[in-house]
Design an enzyme around this catalytic site. Structure first.
Site, PDB file in Angstrom:
ATOM      1  CG  ASP A   1      -2.021   0.983   1.156  1.00 18.68           C
ATOM      2  OD1 ASP A   1      -3.179   0.566   1.095  1.00 18.68           O
ATOM      3  OD2 ASP A   1      -1.716   2.197   1.140  1.00 18.68           O
TER       4      ASP A   1
ATOM      5  CG  HIS B   1      -2.144  -0.878   5.853  1.00 18.34           C
ATOM      6  ND1 HIS B   1      -3.076  -0.167   5.136  1.00 18.34           N
ATOM      7  CD2 HIS B   1      -1.759  -1.898   5.057  1.00 18.34           C
ATOM      8  CE1 HIS B   1      -3.229  -0.738   3.948  1.00 18.34           C
ATOM      9  NE2 HIS B   1      -2.448  -1.791   3.871  1.00 18.34           N
TER      10      HIS B   1
HETATM   11 ZN    ZN Z   1      -2.706  -3.341   2.569  1.00 18.46          ZN
END
Ligand code: ZN
Length: 218
Positions: A41, A98
């Site tokens: 990400d 996350h």
């Molecule tokens: Zn992720």
């Protein structure tokens, strides 16, 4: 893409000369103390979050911060874990999930992934977290996703223990494992407290010495 190239040219012009001694020292060797495993990400930037310099952290990134269990046909993640532990001798491994994770969101909402066969196959390495998550009840879809993100970090910590290099280092007491959840909006990290039973996540700010394997000495 031009902004990426412009960024490099700025680095070469302004940043590199000021830190040339560091890069000269790093030119022929590295001795990172930590293996940091996190999601691909774009909002998760390990060196920014931990304020680390080049040379400080060995990093693995992939969709869902996944570490496949060790098996007869080890892949790139397994090779990288083995190199970090057996050759570089890292003393700590952090597996960092996350908030708002797209990979975990796909599992949490049981999204059809028939059109993404590689993603679907990859996320099978999170099946232990998936079934635990599916068995629970949650106040909202967000709460379900947040729980899955945590369960996935726990599952990947279990997976990484199956790697022979990790098992040996743990048995010899020269490796600690850490399970973190980074909250993008809050700028906060919750960490798995391995000294408690059942294991649970606590604020890293309030418990800076917490560890997934045991409580580290201060
Ligand atoms: Zn992720």
């Amino acid at each position: 893409m031009q902004d990426i190239i412009d960024g490099f040219l700025k680095f070469q012009r302004e940043v590199f000369p000021a830190r040339s001694a560091l890069f000269k020292r790093l030119a022929t060797s590295q001795k990172p103390g930590v293996l940091f495993v996190t999601c691909s990400d774009s909002r998760v930037v390990p060196e920014l979050l931990t304020q680390r310099e080049p040379g400080d952290m060995f990093v693995i990134r992939n969709a869902g911060n996944i570490v496949p269990s060790y098996g007869p046909e080890p892949g790139g993640v397994s090779a990288t874990v083995e190199y970090a532990v057996a050759v570089l001798g890292v003393s700590d491994i952090v597996i960092c999930g996350h908030s708002d994770c797209g990979a975990m969101g796909a599992i949490s909402t049981c999204k059809c992934l028939d059109h993404l066969p590689a993603v679907a196959a990859w996320l099978r390495h999170a099946d232990a977290a998936k079934v635990i998550n599916a068995a629970g009840t949650y106040a909202s879809p967000e709460a379900k996703l947040n729980a899955l993100v945590r369960e996935n970090v726990v599952a990947q910590l279990a997976n990484i223990r199956t790697h022979p290099s990790v098992a040996l280092a743990l048995a010899q007491g020269r490796l600690n494992l850490h399970g973190w959840i980074y909250d993008i909006e809050q700028g906060a990290i919750d960490a798995l407290d391995g000294s408690a039973a059942p294991q649970h996540f606590v604020s890293l700010a309030e418990h800076p010495h917490v560890c997934a394997t045991r409580t580290r000495p201060a």
